[in-house]
Write an enzyme that holds these catalytic residues in place. Structure first.
Site, PDB file in Angstrom:
ATOM      1  N   GLY A  79       8.089  10.076 -10.912  1.00  0.00           N
ATOM      2  CA  GLY A  79       6.829  10.537 -10.315  1.00  0.00           C
ATOM      3  C   GLY A  79       6.946  11.973  -9.843  1.00  0.00           C
ATOM      4  O   GLY A  79       7.981  12.629 -10.020  1.00  0.00           O
ATOM      5  N   GLN A  80       5.871  12.464  -9.211  1.00  0.00           N
ATOM      6  CA  GLN A  80       5.812  13.881  -8.829  1.00  0.00           C
ATOM      7  C   GLN A  80       6.968  14.268  -7.905  1.00  0.00           C
ATOM      8  O   GLN A  80       7.629  15.282  -8.110  1.00  0.00           O
ATOM      9  CB  GLN A  80       4.476  14.188  -8.143  1.00  0.00           C
ATOM     10  N   ASP A 106      12.796   3.949 -12.815  1.00  0.00           N
ATOM     11  CA  ASP A 106      11.327   3.961 -12.797  1.00  0.00           C
ATOM     12  C   ASP A 106      10.851   2.862 -13.739  1.00  0.00           C
ATOM     13  O   ASP A 106      11.601   2.415 -14.616  1.00  0.00           O
ATOM     14  CB  ASP A 106      10.790   5.328 -13.279  1.00  0.00           C
ATOM     15  N   ILE A 107       9.600   2.463 -13.553  1.00  0.00           N
ATOM     16  CA  ILE A 107       9.030   1.472 -14.485  1.00  0.00           C
ATOM     17  C   ILE A 107       8.623   2.177 -15.778  1.00  0.00           C
ATOM     18  O   ILE A 107       8.507   1.560 -16.826  1.00  0.00           O
ATOM     19  CB  ILE A 107       7.850   0.727 -13.814  1.00  0.00           C
ATOM     20  N   TYR A 149      -4.585   2.953   0.367  1.00  0.00           N
ATOM     21  CA  TYR A 149      -3.329   3.705   0.367  1.00  0.00           C
ATOM     22  C   TYR A 149      -2.902   4.009   1.809  1.00  0.00           C
ATOM     23  O   TYR A 149      -1.753   3.760   2.199  1.00  0.00           O
ATOM     24  CB  TYR A 149      -3.546   4.992  -0.422  1.00  0.00           C
TER      25      TYR A 149
HETATM   26  C1  AKB Z   1      -2.815  11.743  -2.173  1.00  0.00           C
HETATM   27  O1  AKB Z   1      -3.632  12.665  -2.329  1.00  0.00           O
HETATM   28  O2  AKB Z   1      -3.117  10.545  -2.269  1.00  0.00           O
HETATM   29  C2  AKB Z   1      -1.396  12.104  -1.824  1.00  0.00           C
HETATM   30  C3  AKB Z   1      -1.156  12.088  -0.347  1.00  0.00           C
HETATM   31  C4  AKB Z   1      -1.769  13.115   0.508  1.00  0.00           C
HETATM   32  O3  AKB Z   1      -0.454  11.248   0.131  1.00  0.00           O
HETATM   33  N1  AKB Z   1      -1.060  13.371  -2.365  1.00  0.00           N
END
Ligand code: AKB
Length: 328
Positions: free
Chosen positions: A11-12, A34-35, A155
């Protein structure tokens, strides 16, 4: 000797963190997983394995026997158990809103089982949090380390729940788990995926490729941001400081810069005067409007000496210079 497992290495953050850890601890001592298939930048730099972060049995097996013997593998690292895990696998804010159930299952499922594994195997753990923990009820300017925390995205909910779990495992089981709240991260080496802050990377690519960019956030949307070099340094620094300096087992606020799409466009125009930007806000605008505009990171500065090196001007010069070569 450290033996490190990076989960979500393609990932990034994972790509650049893996490369930095390999430089520091030796290629053979950092197992990237990683997957997804191996990122081109990791190819040939050290061991790699396909791993699903939610597959508790597979993670446990790899932790116990991470290094097969083979040509070029130093005998002292063969059979040595993992001592440190960086768990980076996650669904970010925008993708998480498209699939909240998966965001919960991946972000929480992987953390919960790796916390247990880390207690059992006495592993030191890094797990990233985000500015997404904050919602509209937190002060939006200079958002403090401790304040009202009511995330609005799935998230953000997983990140705040994760912070509470990390703190619980530290207090209850003595687990050495450390965390930071990353702002939007900007890098030229590895691509972001599924975040609300991704525009701040896309804009550089499009400035060089097309000379123009249509931004999915409105022109005056301020968000906290950070250049990847600073983020990687912060991550390694917090993992290396003596344990007594880590006063918070909730994640630390981290800050480097804060800008709007209009301001980053102005900075790009200093290098590419003909660059044009226009705005077409989409669903991500609502997410951005719920996040802080800037962050107070005085706790990280005081506890373990955090200090950023890149501002918008320095980062823009680096991004354009490196991307120009990359896109040749
Ligand atoms: C997102 O934009 O979801 C992420 C973060 C700020 O955690 N880059």
């Amino acid at each position: 000797m450290e033996k490190i497992l990076v989960i979500g290495a393609c990932g990034q953050i994972g790509v650049e963190l893996t490369l930095a850890l390999r430089k520091k601890y030796g290629n053979e001592n950092v197992l990237a997983t990683d997957i997804k298939e191996e990122h081109p930048l990791l190819l040939g730099t050290g061991p790699f394995a396909i791993l699903d972060a939610m597959d508790a049995e597979a993670v446990r097996a790899l932790v116990k026997a991470p290094t097969p013997s083979g040509v070029g593998v130093p005998t002292e690292s063969v059979g040595k158990k993992i001592t440190t895990i960086y768990l980076l696998a996650a669904l970010l804010s925008a993708t998480g809103e498209k699939n909240p159930k998966l965001a919960w299952e991946l972000n929480m499922g992987s953390l919960r089982q790796i916390l247990d594994l880390s207690v059992d195997e006495k592993i030191k753990l890094f797990w990233p949090s985000s500015i997404a923990v904050f919602g509209v009820t937190a002060p939006r300017e200079n958002t403090p380390q401790k304040t009202i925390i009511e995330p609005t995205t799935m998230y953000g909910i997983t990140k705040y729940t994760g912070e509470l779990l990390c703190q619980y495992y530290n207090r209850r089981f003595g687990l050495d788990v450390r965390s930071v709240r990353y702002p939007g991260l900007i890098s030229w080496k590895s691509e972001p995926g599924g975040g609300t802050t991704d525009y701040a990377v896309e804009i550089y690519y499009e400035a060089l490729k097309q000379g123009k960019y249509t931004c999915f956030l409105s022109e005056n949307t301020y968000l906290p941001m950070m250049y990847m070099d600073d983020a990687i340094r912060a991550t390694i620094e917090i993992m290396e400081v003596p344990v007594e300096k880590v006063q918070s087992r909730m994640a630390y606020n981290l800050s480097a810069m804060s800008f709007s799409p209009r301001e980053i466009a102005e900075e790009i125009k200093k290098h590419i005067p003909s660059f044009e930007i226009n705005y077409m806000p989409d669903l991500r605008q609502k997410i951005a409007d719920s996040w802080p505009k800037s962050i107070d990171d005085s706790a990280a500065r005081a506890d373990w000496g955090w200090k950023p090196e890149f501002n918008l001007e320095k980062m823009t010069a680096e991004m354009l210079k490196n991307l120009k070569d990359k896109l040749k």
